[in-house]
Scaffold this active site. Structure first.
Site, short mmCIF file in Angstrom:
data_model
loop_
_atom_site.label_atom_id
_atom_site.label_comp_id
_atom_site.label_asym_id
_atom_site.label_seq_id
_atom_site.Cartn_x
_atom_site.Cartn_y
_atom_site.Cartn_z
N CYS A 1 3.47 8.53 1.46
CA CYS A 1 3.96 7.48 2.32
C CYS A 1 4.04 6.16 1.54
O CYS A 1 3.05 5.71 0.85
CB CYS A 1 3.05 7.48 3.55
SG CYS A 1 3.41 6.09 4.61
N SER B 1 10.87 5.72 14.84
CA SER B 1 9.60 5.17 15.38
C SER B 1 9.84 4.84 16.93
O SER B 1 10.22 3.84 17.27
CB SER B 1 9.08 3.99 14.60
OG SER B 1 8.11 3.75 14.87
N PHE B 2 9.68 5.90 17.83
CA PHE B 2 10.28 5.79 19.28
C PHE B 2 9.40 5.18 20.15
O PHE B 2 9.52 4.26 20.65
CB PHE B 2 10.56 7.11 19.69
CG PHE B 2 11.61 6.99 20.73
CD1 PHE B 2 12.96 6.35 20.79
CD2 PHE B 2 11.25 7.89 21.94
CE1 PHE B 2 13.77 6.37 21.52
CE2 PHE B 2 12.22 7.81 22.83
CZ PHE B 2 13.43 7.08 22.90
N HIS B 3 8.06 5.86 20.68
CA HIS B 3 6.90 5.40 21.41
C HIS B 3 6.81 5.09 22.66
O HIS B 3 6.03 4.76 23.25
CB HIS B 3 6.32 4.26 20.53
CG HIS B 3 6.05 4.28 19.01
ND1 HIS B 3 5.51 5.46 18.58
CD2 HIS B 3 6.71 3.96 17.98
CE1 HIS B 3 5.66 5.48 17.21
NE2 HIS B 3 6.25 4.34 16.81
N GLY C 1 6.62 -2.19 6.26
CA GLY C 1 7.97 -2.58 6.03
C GLY C 1 8.91 -1.59 7.11
O GLY C 1 8.64 -0.58 7.31
N GLU C 2 10.04 -2.22 7.34
CA GLU C 2 11.11 -1.51 7.86
C GLU C 2 12.36 -1.18 7.01
O GLU C 2 12.91 -2.09 6.23
CB GLU C 2 11.75 -2.52 8.93
CG GLU C 2 13.11 -1.93 9.38
CD GLU C 2 13.25 -0.54 9.79
OE1 GLU C 2 12.81 -0.15 10.99
OE2 GLU C 2 13.90 0.25 9.38
N ASN D 1 -4.44 5.10 16.12
CA ASN D 1 -5.58 5.02 15.23
C ASN D 1 -6.00 3.38 15.29
O ASN D 1 -5.19 2.46 15.09
CB ASN D 1 -5.08 4.94 13.70
CG ASN D 1 -4.64 6.43 13.33
OD1 ASN D 1 -5.40 7.40 13.68
ND2 ASN D 1 -3.39 6.84 13.01
N CYS E 1 6.27 -7.27 7.19
CA CYS E 1 7.31 -6.75 8.03
C CYS E 1 7.66 -7.62 8.99
O CYS E 1 6.69 -8.37 9.06
CB CYS E 1 6.81 -5.38 8.85
SG CYS E 1 7.88 -4.52 9.51
N CYS F 1 6.00 -4.63 15.77
CA CYS F 1 5.61 -3.55 16.82
C CYS F 1 3.82 -3.55 17.16
O CYS F 1 3.08 -3.68 16.08
CB CYS F 1 5.69 -2.21 15.95
SG CYS F 1 7.21 -1.93 15.36
N CYS G 1 -1.84 6.55 10.12
CA CYS G 1 -0.46 5.90 10.28
C CYS G 1 -0.66 4.40 11.39
O CYS G 1 -1.54 4.65 12.22
CB CYS G 1 0.00 6.88 11.45
SG CYS G 1 2.09 6.67 11.27
N SER H 1 11.88 6.64 8.01
CA SER H 1 11.22 6.23 9.35
C SER H 1 11.85 5.14 9.69
O SER H 1 11.37 3.85 8.96
CB SER H 1 9.74 6.50 9.65
OG SER H 1 9.37 5.99 11.01
N GLU I 1 0.71 -1.34 0.07
CA GLU I 1 -0.07 -0.09 0.24
C GLU I 1 0.79 1.29 -0.05
O GLU I 1 1.90 1.31 0.48
CB GLU I 1 -0.84 -0.07 1.27
CG GLU I 1 -2.04 -1.13 1.02
CD GLU I 1 -2.78 -1.14 2.25
OE1 GLU I 1 -3.99 -1.85 2.08
OE2 GLU I 1 -2.42 -0.87 3.41
S1 SF4 Z 1 5.69 0.17 12.79
FE1 SF4 Z 1 6.83 -0.07 10.93
S2 SF4 Z 1 8.66 -1.58 11.62
FE2 SF4 Z 1 6.99 -1.72 13.23
S3 SF4 Z 1 5.66 -3.46 12.61
FE3 SF4 Z 1 4.89 -1.56 11.70
S4 SF4 Z 1 5.85 -1.39 9.38
FE4 SF4 Z 1 6.98 -2.75 10.84
#
Ligand code: SF4
Length: 390
Positions: free
Chosen positions: A129, A246-248, A192-193, A323, A136, A140, A366, A224, A116
């Site tokens: 984006c 992507s800290f969180h 994905g990463e 979200n 992935c 997370c 997001c 990111s 996507e």
């Molecule tokens: S935030 Fe990014 S790295 Fe983490 S699971 Fe989602 S797509 Fe993968």
């Protein structure tokens, strides 16, 4: 806060017509590789530089979708190209348009897999984006994409192809670099990463940044990462784009659960890599993304700890109201909690905009991206309970 009114998005379904082409794709090659490929098919040596520039312009300035369009090339040379290469882009399976103008594309790539991309229009610009992998490997727990198993990395052609598809759809070909653009910014925040696919992401972004093609400035591209520490310095030196983390979470205990790569690269190690990011300066700050999860990471204490952790790093904090997605098990923090958190961060001298959720009605916001393949995993609710129990 976003409206809860039911919304019927505009959905267009495009009939399936993927025909995997066995010829090599001419999209996605670096200039030098393109020149080598033209040499290999017998292009006269004296013409290679000119032909490379002409084809590059057709592909990345005019958006040509077949060799017949390349009218400043001789018919014989076009035939030679047709016999040796294909112009293959991802195929649009569906395009959904949210009430707020956000467009979500479900794209089919070679092998029939789906990824996507999301276009988010703003007043004088727009952000696309894009995805870097099909699925992935990271899980997370607040992220819908993370429930989809990794199929494979996307190729440079498939990554840059997402930009080409959006430019087609937004009628954006032929504009020069100075004109207002619909796709003015790229964020690698889709599926994905990106730093598990660094080489292909780099090659795709080098094409996107090429001044004689799509010509996006490196400062308009943000990559990111969830924290693939060994690849962060390379990102700065080989792509030179803006970095987002992507800290969180503000403790390893919580981050180990929310962003499990933290079990391998702890917060201190990640922040050390950020401090050494080659492009870091007050005008090129790192963005720390922080999804606001009710009773998980949204306390005043978290806000103060965050400020201490990033001390000395030119940074901006993007607060992202969570979200929800089916089965996520997390709740969005209350609005006044998000504001109180933002105030603490802001008073410490960091910009802390609260990201307005976009495209929620089409699950384009997001962390909501996910194509059809599903897999069962430990529910996020269980994970949230684990955090509380620690
Ligand atoms: S935030 Fe990014 S790295 Fe983490 S699971 Fe989602 S797509 Fe993968």
């Amino acid at each position: 806060m976003t409206s809860k009114t039911p919304i019927t998005p505009d959905v267009i379904t495009i009939p399936r017509q993927l025909d995997d082409n066995i010829l090599p794709n001419i999209i996605g090659l670096q200039r030098k590789a393109l020149a080598n490929a033209l040499n290999e098919i017998g292009t006269p040596a004296k013409q290679i530089k000119m032909r490379t520039a002409q084809i590059w312009q057709w592909l990345y300035v005019k958006g040509a979708q077949n060799f017949e369009e390349m009218t400043n090339l001789s018919k014989d040379f076009r035939n030679l190209l047709v016999q040796n290469f294909a112009i293959t882009r991802p195929e649009i399976v569906t395009r959904q348009i949210s009430k707020d103008g956000t467009r979500k594309y479900l794209l089919r790539v070679t092998g029939g897999h789906e990824v996507e991309a999301v276009y988010i229009p703003e007043k004088d610009r727009g952000t696309l984006c894009i995805s870097s992998q099909i699925g992935c490997t990271l899980t997370c727990t607040f992220c819908h994409t993370g429930t989809q198993k990794l199929v494979r990395n996307l190729t440079p052609a498939e990554i840059v192809g997402q930009i080409l598809i959006a430019r087609d759809d937004l009628d954006e070909w032929g504009k020069d670099a100075g004109q207002k653009r619909n796709v003015s910014n790229i964020v690698l925040m889709g599926m994905g990463e990106p730093l598990y696919n660094t080489d292909n992401v780099r090659d795709a972004m080098l094409i996107a940044m090429d001044n004689e093609g799509i010509a996006l400035s490196r400062r308009r591209i943000t990559l990111s990462t969830s924290g693939v520490v060994p690849e962060i310095i390379r990102t700065g030196s080989e792509i030179g784009c803006m970095l987002a983390i992507s800290f969180h979470a503000t403790t390893d205990e919580v981050r180990d659960v929310l962003v499990p790569i933290n079990r391998k690269h702890k917060i201190a190690e990640l922040l050390e890599a950020c401090r050494n990011y080659p492009k870091l300066s007050n005008s090129e700050r790192i963005t720390f993304e922080y999804v606001m999860l009710k009773n998980i990471n949204d306390s005043d204490e978290d806000a103060r700890r965050l400020v201490d952790l990033i001390s000395g790093i030119p940074a901006k904090i993007n607060l992202i109201p969570f979200n929800p997605w089916p089965g996520s098990g997390y709740e969005r923090s209350d609005w006044n909690r998000i504001e109180a958190f933002g105030d603490i961060v802001n008073k410490a001298g960091y910009a802390s905009p609260i990201r307005r959720p976009r495209g929620e009605d089409i699950m384009a916001a997001c962390g909501q991206l996910k194509s059809e393949t599903q897999r069962v995993r430990k529910s996020a609710k269980q994970m949230a309970e684990e955090i509380k129990g620690q």
